[in-house]
Design a protein around this motif. Structure first.
Motif, PDB file in Angstrom:
ATOM      1  N   VAL A  80      62.856  54.976  83.064  1.00  0.00           N
ATOM      2  CA  VAL A  80      64.057  54.769  83.875  1.00  0.00           C
ATOM      3  C   VAL A  80      64.094  53.310  84.328  1.00  0.00           C
ATOM      4  N   LEU A  81      65.184  52.622  83.985  1.00  0.00           N
ATOM      5  CA  LEU A  81      65.408  51.240  84.410  1.00  0.00           C
ATOM      6  C   LEU A  81      66.796  51.182  85.022  1.00  0.00           C
ATOM      7  N   ALA A  82      66.863  51.314  86.338  1.00  0.00           N
ATOM      8  CA  ALA A  82      68.162  51.394  87.013  1.00  0.00           C
ATOM      9  C   ALA A  82      68.224  50.407  88.171  1.00  0.00           C
ATOM     10  N   GLY A  83      69.450  49.978  88.504  1.00  0.00           N
ATOM     11  CA  GLY A  83      69.638  49.101  89.650  1.00  0.00           C
ATOM     12  C   GLY A  83      69.188  47.678  89.404  1.00  0.00           C
ATOM     13  N   MET A  84      69.226  47.253  88.143  1.00  0.00           N
ATOM     14  CA  MET A  84      68.847  45.872  87.823  1.00  0.00           C
ATOM     15  C   MET A  84      69.796  45.347  86.749  1.00  0.00           C
ATOM     16  N   GLY A  85      69.756  44.051  86.515  1.00  0.00           N
ATOM     17  CA  GLY A  85      70.640  43.454  85.536  1.00  0.00           C
ATOM     18  C   GLY A  85      70.161  43.646  84.110  1.00  0.00           C
ATOM     19  N   THR A  86      71.065  43.453  83.176  1.00  0.00           N
ATOM     20  CA  THR A  86      70.750  43.604  81.761  1.00  0.00           C
ATOM     21  C   THR A  86      69.602  42.699  81.323  1.00  0.00           C
ATOM     22  N   HIS A  87      69.607  41.453  81.747  1.00  0.00           N
ATOM     23  CA  HIS A  87      68.569  40.522  81.312  1.00  0.00           C
ATOM     24  C   HIS A  87      67.190  40.907  81.857  1.00  0.00           C
ATOM     25  N   LYS A  99      60.925  43.502  76.388  1.00  0.00           N
ATOM     26  CA  LYS A  99      60.411  42.522  75.421  1.00  0.00           C
ATOM     27  C   LYS A  99      58.960  42.152  75.702  1.00  0.00           C
ATOM     28  N   LYS A 100      58.504  42.389  76.939  1.00  0.00           N
ATOM     29  CA  LYS A 100      57.141  42.030  77.325  1.00  0.00           C
ATOM     30  C   LYS A 100      56.123  43.138  77.053  1.00  0.00           C
ATOM     31  N   THR A 101      56.592  44.288  76.598  1.00  0.00           N
ATOM     32  CA  THR A 101      55.672  45.416  76.431  1.00  0.00           C
ATOM     33  C   THR A 101      55.602  45.877  74.980  1.00  0.00           C
ATOM     34  N   ARG A 122      73.703  46.814  74.889  1.00  0.00           N
ATOM     35  CA  ARG A 122      73.797  47.659  73.695  1.00  0.00           C
ATOM     36  C   ARG A 122      73.325  46.904  72.452  1.00  0.00           C
ATOM     37  N   SER A 123      73.756  45.676  72.332  1.00  0.00           N
ATOM     38  CA  SER A 123      73.421  44.863  71.164  1.00  0.00           C
ATOM     39  C   SER A 123      71.927  44.522  71.106  1.00  0.00           C
ATOM     40  N   GLU A 124      71.372  44.055  72.222  1.00  0.00           N
ATOM     41  CA  GLU A 124      69.973  43.632  72.244  1.00  0.00           C
ATOM     42  C   GLU A 124      69.005  44.807  72.159  1.00  0.00           C
ATOM     43  N   MET A 125      69.377  45.942  72.741  1.00  0.00           N
ATOM     44  CA  MET A 125      68.528  47.130  72.627  1.00  0.00           C
ATOM     45  C   MET A 125      68.421  47.567  71.172  1.00  0.00           C
TER      46      MET A 125
END
Length: 208
Positions: free
Chosen positions: A84-91, A98-100, A119-122
């Motif tokens: 879950v990655l919520a409440g933060m910006g796309t970058h 990208k770090k994991t 959507r594109s970067e994922m």
């Protein structure tokens, strides 16, 4: 449903969950009511200390594993299959991923901005959109996107407006909000903003 309820609605009883940027541990608390254990992490020691007090008062220490972690740094391989990655910006979301080297069966995001970039970067990270849900809470629209492993060739409309929207009625309301927003921008730019014109064109296509 609010944002927390919406996130949890995409989590199955047998999922191994890690909530990164857990803040008030609301996801973990709600999941505990379904007897689902989870890991909740945050980069801030103060946030985790506060969360520890909160879950202790609620007697949920056996359900929520709290960790201070910069993104996924303190999460071990095999501990979680749902992120879950919520409440933060796309970058920020993309930086964490990208770090994991960890991989997930499902990633649930609520990004504050740049959904088309997300959507594109994922996709480049080998995660594709499975479904999306527009949430309206406290006079603001939020876009929840669930990613699963894989790749997809998106067209421009899908990158800009999303795809596989779960709640069509709420999506329609969101399109009305976007249309009004971009009509104002179009007027201010004297119809010279190409991206805005494209979005308005795709909104009209969606409504047709």
């Amino acid at each position: 449903m609010n944002r927390i309820e919406s996130i949890c609605s995409f989590i199955n009883d047998n999922d191994l969950v890690v909530d990164v940027g857990c803040d008030q541990v609301e996801v973990g608390i709600l999941l505990s009511k379904r007897n689902i254990k989870s890991i909740a992490s945050d980069i801030s020691e103060k946030v985790i200390a506060s969360a520890k007090e909160k879950i202790s008062k609620l007697n949920l220490n056996d359900y929520i594993d709290l960790r201070v972690s910069d993104g996924l740094d303190n999460i071990k391989d095999g501990e979680a299959n749902t992120l879950v990655l919520a409440g933060m910006g796309t970058h920020t979301i993309l930086d964490i991923l990208k770090k994991t080297t960890l991989r997930f069966n499902k990633i649930i995001t609520i990004s504050n901005n740049y959904h088309y970039i997300l959507r594109s970067e994922m996709n480049k990270l080998n995660y594709k959109v499975n479904e999306e849900l527009i949430i309206y809470e406290k006079n603001k629209y939020y876009n929840l996107i669930v990613f699963i492993p894989g790749n997809k060739e998106y067209n421009e409309k899908e990158l800009l407006l999303g795809l596989n929207h779960k709640d069509i009625e709420m999506y329609s309301k969101y399109l009305t909000y976007l249309e009004n927003k971009y009509l104002r921008i179009q007027k201010e730019s004297n119809n010279k903003n190409i991206k805005v014109n494209k979005i308005l064109e795709y909104i009209r296509i969606e409504r047709s």
